[in-house]
Design a protein around this motif. Structure first.
Motif, PDB file in Angstrom:
ATOM      1  N   THR A  13      41.775  47.474  41.713  1.00 21.45           N
ATOM      2  CA  THR A  13      41.262  46.217  42.273  1.00 21.45           C
ATOM      3  C   THR A  13      40.769  45.299  41.166  1.00 21.45           C
ATOM      4  OG1 THR A  13      40.625  47.363  44.286  1.00 21.45           O
ATOM      5  CG2 THR A  13      39.608  45.226  43.890  1.00 21.45           C
ATOM      6  N   VAL A  26      43.730  43.723  39.377  1.00 23.43           N
ATOM      7  CA  VAL A  26      44.345  42.673  40.192  1.00 23.43           C
ATOM      8  C   VAL A  26      43.485  41.410  40.156  1.00 23.43           C
ATOM      9  CG1 VAL A  26      44.942  42.024  42.562  1.00 23.43           C
ATOM     10  CG2 VAL A  26      45.635  44.242  41.672  1.00 23.43           C
ATOM     11  N   LEU A  27      42.167  41.567  40.241  1.00 16.26           N
ATOM     12  CA  LEU A  27      41.269  40.409  40.179  1.00 16.26           C
ATOM     13  C   LEU A  27      41.425  39.674  38.855  1.00 16.26           C
ATOM     14  CD1 LEU A  27      37.975  41.851  41.695  1.00 16.26           C
ATOM     15  CD2 LEU A  27      39.532  40.233  42.740  1.00 16.26           C
ATOM     16  N   LEU A  73      44.024  39.677  36.819  1.00 13.06           N
ATOM     17  CA  LEU A  73      45.334  39.039  36.745  1.00 13.06           C
ATOM     18  C   LEU A  73      45.397  37.757  37.584  1.00 13.06           C
ATOM     19  CD1 LEU A  73      47.746  42.093  36.811  1.00 13.06           C
ATOM     20  CD2 LEU A  73      47.271  40.573  34.900  1.00 13.06           C
ATOM     21  N   VAL A  74      44.810  37.792  38.764  1.00 14.84           N
ATOM     22  CA  VAL A  74      44.819  36.602  39.620  1.00 14.84           C
ATOM     23  C   VAL A  74      43.977  35.492  39.000  1.00 14.84           C
ATOM     24  CG1 VAL A  74      44.082  35.716  41.864  1.00 14.84           C
ATOM     25  CG2 VAL A  74      45.361  37.839  41.730  1.00 14.84           C
ATOM     26  N   LEU A  75      42.841  35.835  38.446  1.00 15.51           N
ATOM     27  CA  LEU A  75      42.006  34.815  37.811  1.00 15.51           C
ATOM     28  C   LEU A  75      42.684  34.239  36.571  1.00 15.51           C
ATOM     29  CD1 LEU A  75      38.458  36.370  38.223  1.00 15.51           C
ATOM     30  CD2 LEU A  75      39.454  34.464  39.470  1.00 15.51           C
ATOM     31  N   ALA A  86      45.908  33.976  36.183  1.00 15.45           N
ATOM     32  CA  ALA A  86      46.957  33.099  36.709  1.00 15.45           C
ATOM     33  C   ALA A  86      46.376  31.752  37.122  1.00 15.45           C
ATOM     34  CB  ALA A  86      47.655  33.768  37.887  1.00 15.45           C
ATOM     35  N   ASP A  87      45.187  31.751  37.735  1.00 23.45           N
ATOM     36  CA  ASP A  87      44.542  30.480  38.105  1.00 23.45           C
ATOM     37  C   ASP A  87      44.175  29.666  36.869  1.00 23.45           C
ATOM     38  OD1 ASP A  87      44.772  30.901  40.789  1.00 23.45           O
ATOM     39  OD2 ASP A  87      42.716  31.619  41.069  1.00 23.45           O
ATOM     40  N   THR A 101      43.648  31.907  46.972  1.00 27.31           N
ATOM     41  CA  THR A 101      43.156  33.035  46.175  1.00 27.31           C
ATOM     42  C   THR A 101      41.764  33.447  46.637  1.00 27.31           C
ATOM     43  OG1 THR A 101      44.427  32.249  44.288  1.00 27.31           O
ATOM     44  CG2 THR A 101      42.691  33.819  43.835  1.00 27.31           C
ATOM     45  N   LEU A 154      42.044  35.381  49.827  1.00 24.78           N
ATOM     46  CA  LEU A 154      42.522  36.737  49.568  1.00 24.78           C
ATOM     47  C   LEU A 154      41.412  37.619  49.002  1.00 24.78           C
ATOM     48  CD1 LEU A 154      46.079  36.066  48.110  1.00 24.78           C
ATOM     49  CD2 LEU A 154      45.487  36.969  50.355  1.00 24.78           C
ATOM     50  N   PHE A 155      40.593  37.054  48.132  1.00 26.14           N
ATOM     51  CA  PHE A 155      39.465  37.815  47.598  1.00 26.14           C
ATOM     52  C   PHE A 155      38.462  38.163  48.693  1.00 26.14           C
ATOM     53  CE2 PHE A 155      40.024  36.022  43.091  1.00 26.14           C
ATOM     54  CZ  PHE A 155      40.742  37.130  42.706  1.00 26.14           C
ATOM     55  N   GLN A 196      35.869  31.110  44.191  1.00 25.80           N
ATOM     56  CA  GLN A 196      37.218  30.544  44.222  1.00 25.80           C
ATOM     57  C   GLN A 196      37.340  29.466  45.291  1.00 25.80           C
ATOM     58  OE1 GLN A 196      38.795  31.329  41.208  1.00 25.80           O
ATOM     59  NE2 GLN A 196      40.583  31.411  42.512  1.00 25.80           N
TER      60      GLN A 196
END
Length: 112
Positions: free
Chosen positions: A18, A21-22, A24-26, A28-29, A80, A83-84, A96
């Motif tokens: 988890t 993933v957090l 990687l998503v941050l 990407a943002d 995002t 999703l969080f 977010q």
């Protein structure tokens, strides 16, 4: 039936996944935000040299790049955040969503 010693290791592995993933998503943002800033900066520099020797012949055409750039980035940050929140990370999800609202506000301020 799993032994009690297996539960903490599976919980730790789930938390690690988890967390990855957090991150990687941050990231990407952040990269999407940098991309929008670069595109807006290049468009601004291109406009500085466009009409240097010509007299203005009327109002300039509407440039939708800032509106679309900030709007798409705001929607992406909002999705995002949702999703969080759905995944159980309430603090990061709320942050977010707040960033998404600010970015949509920037898009609305760039609207003609």
């Amino acid at each position: 039936m799993p032994s009690p010693s297996d539960e903490p290791s599976s919980r730790a592995a789930g938390a690690f996944t988890t967390g990855c993933v957090l991150v990687l998503v941050l990231l990407a943002d952040v990269f999407a935000g940098l991309l929008v800033l670069i595109v807006l900066a290049v468009r601004g520099l291109g406009r500085m040299d466009a009409g240097a020797g010509q007299p203005p012949s009327g109002p300039p055409p509407m440039d939708w790049t800032p509106v679309l750039g900030w709007g798409v980035l705001g929607v992406a940050a909002g999705v995002t955040g949702l999703l969080f929140l759905r995944g159980g990370s309430r603090g990061i999800g709320a942050l977010q969503l707040a960033v998404g609202v600010v970015l949509v506000g920037a898009a609305m301020s760039a609207w003609p």
